[in-house]
Design an enzyme around this catalytic site. Structure first.
Site, PDB file in Angstrom:
ATOM      1  N   GLU A 196      71.422 116.756   1.940  1.00  0.00           N
ATOM      2  CA  GLU A 196      71.001 115.414   2.339  1.00  0.00           C
ATOM      3  C   GLU A 196      71.289 114.362   1.269  1.00  0.00           C
ATOM      4  OE1 GLU A 196      66.884 115.146   3.432  1.00  0.00           O
ATOM      5  OE2 GLU A 196      66.977 112.984   3.806  1.00  0.00           O
ATOM      6  N   ARG A 231      53.057 122.463   4.156  1.00  0.00           N
ATOM      7  CA  ARG A 231      53.865 121.631   3.253  1.00  0.00           C
ATOM      8  C   ARG A 231      53.013 120.598   2.516  1.00  0.00           C
ATOM      9  NH1 ARG A 231      58.442 118.709   5.328  1.00  0.00           N
ATOM     10  NH2 ARG A 231      59.950 119.407   3.801  1.00  0.00           N
ATOM     11  N   ARG A 259      54.532 106.874  -5.156  1.00  0.00           N
ATOM     12  CA  ARG A 259      54.771 108.007  -4.279  1.00  0.00           C
ATOM     13  C   ARG A 259      54.835 109.326  -5.049  1.00  0.00           C
ATOM     14  NH1 ARG A 259      59.786 108.639   0.039  1.00  0.00           N
ATOM     15  NH2 ARG A 259      59.884 110.912  -0.017  1.00  0.00           N
ATOM     16  N   TRP A 266      58.972 102.896   1.824  1.00  0.00           N
ATOM     17  CA  TRP A 266      59.092 104.327   1.537  1.00  0.00           C
ATOM     18  C   TRP A 266      58.679 104.731   0.131  1.00  0.00           C
ATOM     19  CZ3 TRP A 266      60.007 107.578   5.528  1.00  0.00           C
ATOM     20  CH2 TRP A 266      60.497 107.001   6.707  1.00  0.00           C
ATOM     21  N   GLU A 310      54.969 111.483   7.229  1.00  0.00           N
ATOM     22  CA  GLU A 310      56.029 110.741   7.911  1.00  0.00           C
ATOM     23  C   GLU A 310      55.810 110.703   9.418  1.00  0.00           C
ATOM     24  OE1 GLU A 310      59.627 111.381   4.718  1.00  0.00           O
ATOM     25  OE2 GLU A 310      59.616 112.747   6.423  1.00  0.00           O
ATOM     26  N   ASP A 320      61.738 113.564  -3.344  1.00  0.00           N
ATOM     27  CA  ASP A 320      62.306 114.153  -2.138  1.00  0.00           C
ATOM     28  C   ASP A 320      63.745 114.601  -2.370  1.00  0.00           C
ATOM     29  OD1 ASP A 320      62.685 114.969   0.460  1.00  0.00           O
ATOM     30  OD2 ASP A 320      63.000 112.951   1.253  1.00  0.00           O
ATOM     31  N   GLU A 364      68.326 118.307  12.170  1.00  0.00           N
ATOM     32  CA  GLU A 364      67.955 117.200  11.294  1.00  0.00           C
ATOM     33  C   GLU A 364      68.546 117.443   9.909  1.00  0.00           C
ATOM     34  OE1 GLU A 364      64.132 115.624  11.928  1.00  0.00           O
ATOM     35  OE2 GLU A 364      63.919 114.790   9.929  1.00  0.00           O
ATOM     36  N   LYS A 410      54.189 120.782   8.847  1.00  0.00           N
ATOM     37  CA  LYS A 410      54.295 119.478   8.186  1.00  0.00           C
ATOM     38  C   LYS A 410      53.229 118.604   8.832  1.00  0.00           C
ATOM     39  CE  LYS A 410      57.564 115.587   7.580  1.00  0.00           C
ATOM     40  NZ  LYS A 410      58.969 115.144   7.728  1.00  0.00           N
TER      41      LYS A 410
END
Lengths: 636, 636
Positions: free
Chosen positions: A368, A294, A311, A498, A261, A340, A136, A257
């Site tokens: 990422e 996390r 967020r 999001w 999500e 993030d 990932e 985690k």
């Protein structure tokens, strides 16, 4: 041909051409002996058995520990290690110094790591995930650990462990924090795979950690619930953990985690995250294991129309009230910023606001949001800012690895430097990131000419700032294509669940996170920080749009308006990439041709992408603001 | 339980309770006999052998053809068919009329199809495609033909063929126009699968067509080139086509997507599309087969910064110069609009500008851009506008099917009406689409109460216009999420290579396609059309932003400004969905509960989605224009 990264055999010349004594027993001392023997065989040195003739003496002088003393005793350079790990760390310190380790000028130094646990997290899947693939957010080919559902040969894993050990890393989490069904079984009937990986990492002093699924008791079909208050669930984790330690006695612990999500977690059962983490901690406690829990918990089903939900607030809102309620062997693993892994974020207030909780800061080495190893982006200058701010509050660092089965390990050869540096910074967060880059250059390109060194510095020193220049401006973040997160899409996340918005309209842009008129996020910081971010007069330019919604005509501390800053930085950033490409051509002949070709190809893509970013961002804001560029440059 | 769609057994009551004579031989006459026998067995009628006592006489009176006469002879209703297909078509005409077919008031009528080939294209894959799945742009479950690489049982295929025959369809293309490697083999070693499907369709008078890969000679490994000028390639297609016809003697022909969105084509070899199509036509000619050659050719690697390239121009630019150069058995298959099945587009100028080429108009029954069968969207009012404009220029219609292995065939039960109506319109393009809806209601809900009929009309009659109201305004198109194309994303395609832009800025919106100041697309139309679109004074409101870039304050023929029109239609559209949902509750108890529940669930999603569209579009244009809603309604 696998690239040797920062451990080419040449890096061992200074050691391998000397008389070396290694004192101590155990697997890590054996590893050190093996390294010395290999080096001596190559460069004509000798493994000796007495101190009198030795030019390098490595000995275990204490009962345990990762630190060591380095100094001269007579004509010998001496490493006196606190324990077996210290012996290995001392060896690599000598490797880094090369000939400089053997001069009479060497003064006594004591080296101890600033952070106890220096971990790399791997988001590797056992089964290829239909969307995320084998790894990932991986940009370096496949996994080093698994291929298409099966474990891989451990040879390269050992090479990887050796590289990590030489950078200062002492822990790895081997599997993705999004633990799917197959990967859940690593805890039970696939334990031999964990044991195999642990054996490869163990000889380099690295402890393996396992990402576990909070709902494992249910998913594996053993129990009807995963409620942490349920006695059967607690017993399940205890007995399962006992079996894990039969296979891997020195397992470092679990990584979780939860409630994030879509992952399961204690919220399902009306329990707190302390309840969930403490249950696992209790199971691990007899074995000295820890839970990395996390803090990446937020509502990813947010309504973009609801401007009161922020967020950025989520982790602090969730976890700060739990300060002091976690067991001692729970480590709350907190992303460095409140969002993030964006190119620019403020420090997460969680890292500044939980004094009674063990904390680890989480960094993202895999690119990422920072060019995905197609762009040059040397991240330690960013990490250094983070670590200088929080090093006193955290006991560990967890960094998402950027390595894979690519021949260069990291897709972009220059991204190796990020992997190397993250371990070095975890060992000593006060190090100058550019000095670490020099260290990496010395090791990776032995005997690098001044010319090559200059080229590399020109490409890498400010590459993070360059990347920032041509991407999302002034801390706005998240202007990437949804899903794969590569390339620009200014409104890509603007109307999504999001929680990642910029609120650009024809008048201005930015998120008002002030107490006075916004979401109140600034109040999560200690007073000095809060005041600084709350006020337009003191908020740093580079975070302006993270904390404030301002008109395009707002004048920055730098003296230019927001809109002109957007144009200027985007033209400048793309232009700097052009300069980097040209500069790299001067390195032709100075490095391995395959490496040169790979970097050239990546720079071509970086140029295309940087131009695309420049044009999309400029056009977007020109269409919205109607303000022309003061310098009349082309905006489409 | 598979829903019977428009052929519930009850639909055969009028026939099945009578004395029926069928005259004629051959497989289609056998099918008719079988249908009659089944109906009589159910409803107490009799199959008779002489005309004297018959109440219904179906006979083949001519040598061939799809038409038939319907009338009364004495006390009998008589179908005199032009040929075997006409017999089947006549049967279904009697089915549609029910008891009304048997009254003395029946006058003589002759029925012949307006369009010779009435085809459904299936975008079904043999192998599940990693992105597109089993059926590309399919919203009704899996394929009726294949499951995960293997052919399915033909039972349901026969039921499907029967439904299609009853709607007027006489041809199908069985596989996706994007022909991947496995599907390429349908032409060779997977021919038995084609033959199997052909046998199921044949008994209902439907000819099977095969989508082929232009590069098949290369992909199948037989030749180094697919150049249509190469004699070996031409010979390959001839011999391959001969083998295909040994397996499927009545194959309708080939369907080709060439040089489009990554598919191979003649451009690879510097040949024209006429060269490519004619080569295949030559191979098919001995068997009476045709090539459907898609005109969907455009540059999908366009630079959004290049405003001179206009995707709308592409098909006409490519194909109009080739008019008159195609062989007689080539049918150029042209999407109804110049872009790609948007909710509102002008007619494709290709359909008006190639008088010496056989043309088929391509429609999209599957709801890719029209709510994906989660929204009610009865499309025949749109199709009717198209077909009335082009029926004289085209000899065929090809429509992308919306059917799959869903129990209701089409995901949304009310989307069955689109599938039914497309065949009926192809047979007679002048039919009133609302009359066709009534026909569908009569068949699908036998004995429907006036109340149910009213509910269905209220939901469906204007559902296309309602969908248009809350989605992209005034012909702008393409404000959908990239990739899956569901839900709003105003800028989703704005900075991409796909050539689908709206150019909204703080001052205005729309694409200038005029000759005077824009891309010149209007000049592709015949003069009267061109003048109408070129001038702001005459361009219809609903296509304004397709042809012109105008300020938000531009006043429409309707009297409101563009920006106020956007707000008004979006509030109105979402509000109409609320009314539809409420109205549907009144149908509870009037229809099968499972069908009611499915429609209810879809309407819930339609409401959520319509609200999302309303809010995103309104917010987007409010942020850009700064103009508040004149009625002060909430814009986020």
């Amino acid at each position: 041909m696998i690239h040797p990264a920062w451990l080419p055999s040449e890096a061992f010349r200074a050691i391998g051409s000397r008389r070396v004594l290694v004192q101590g027993t155990g697997p890590l001392a054996d590893t050190v002996r093996h390294e010395i023997a290999e080096a001596c065989a190559r460069f004509g040195g000798t493994v000796v058995q007495d101190r009198k003739t030795a030019e390098l003496i490595l000995s275990i002088a204490g009962p345990g520990g990762e630190g060591f003393r380095l100094g001269r005793r007579g004509d010998a350079t001496v490493i006196s290690a606190d324990g077996p790990s210290g012996l290995l760390n001392g060896l690599f310190e000598v490797v880094r110094r090369g000939e400089r380790a053997f001069g009479p000028a060497l003064t006594d130094e004591r080296h101890v790591p600033a952070l106890a646990r220096r971990m790399l997290d791997h988001w590797d899947n056992v089964d290829v995930h239909p969307v995320m693939g084998q790894v990932e957010r991986g940009y370096s080919g496949g996994s080093l650990f698994w291929h298409d559902g099966r474990p891989r040969d451990l040879g390269r894993v050992r090479d990887y462990a050796r590289l990590l050990a030489a950078s200062g890393v002492n822990a790895v989490a081997i599997n993705n924090v999004n633990v799917h069904t197959t990967e859940t079984r690593l805890l039970t009937d696939r334990l031999t795979e964990v044991a195999g990986l642990a054996s490869a990492f163990r000889v380099y002093g690295i402890r393996v950690h396992l990402s576990v699924n909070f709902a494992a008791p249910v998913i594996l079909g053993d129990l009807p619930t995963a409620d942490p208050a349920d006695e059967a669930v607690r017993a399940w984790w205890k007995s399962t953990t006992a079996r894990v330690h039969e296979a891997v006695p020195d397992l470092g612990g679990y990584l979780v985690k939860a409630d994030s999500e879509g992952q399961p977690g204690p919220f399902t059962y009306g329990r707190s995250h302390a309840d969930g983490a403490n249950m696992l901690a209790e199971a691990l406690e007899p074995y000295g294991g820890v839970v990395h829990w996390r803090a990446f918990v937020y509502n990813h089903r947010q309504d973009w129309r609801d401007r009161s939900t922020d967020r950025a607030r989520a982790a602090h809102d969730h976890f700060a009230p739990l300060d002091g309620t976690f067991r001692d062997n729970v480590i709350l693993q907190v992303k460095h910023g409140p969002m993030d892994f964006q190119t620019r974020e403020p420090i997460s207030p969680v890292l500044l606001g939980m004094p009674s909780t063990r904390l680890a800061v989480e960094l993202q080495v895999t690119g990422e949001y920072t060019g995905q190893q197609r762009h040059v982006c040397y991240l330690p200058p960013m990490w250094s800012e983070v670590l200088r701010a929080v090093a006193g509050n955290v006991s560990g660092l967890a960094a998402v690895s950027n390595a894979g089965d690519d021949p260069f390990w990291t897709g972009h050869p220059l991204a190796q430097a990020n992997l190397y540096a993250v371990g070095r910074l975890a060992w000593n967060p006060t190090r100058d990131p550019i000095a670490i880059l020099d260290e990496w250059i010395d090791l990776t390109f032995p005997g690098a000419s001044a010319e090559l060194r200059d080229v590399l510095h020109d490409l890498m020193d400010e590459s993070w700032q360059t990347y920032e220049q041509y991407t999302a401006p002034l801390g706005a973040g998240f202007m990437v294509r949804p899903g794969h997160h590569y390339g620009p899409d200014v409104d890509g996340y603007e109307y999504t669940p999001w929680g990642t918005y910029h609120f650009a309209d024809r008048d201005g842009v930015g998120v008002d996170r002030t107490v006075a008129t916004g979401t109140g996020f600034t109040a999560q910081y200690p007073p000095l920080w809060a005041d600084r971010y709350e006020s337009l007069a003191t908020c740093p330019d580079e975070l302006l749009l993270f904390f404030h919604h301002v008109p395009y005509g707002h004048v920055l501390h730098s003296g230019v308006t927001v809109i002109q800053h957007i144009y200027d930085t985007h033209f400048a950033g793309a232009h700097r990439v052009t300069a980097m490409r040209e500069r790299w051509q001067e390195a032709a002949g100075l490095v391995d041709p395959a490496l040169h070709a790979r970097v050239t190809e990546r720079l071509d893509e970086q140029q295309r992408s940087a131009d695309e970013w420049r044009d999309q961002i400029n056009t977007y804001f020109y269409r919205k603001s109607g303000v022309p560029d003061a310098h009349g440059r082309p905006i489409h």
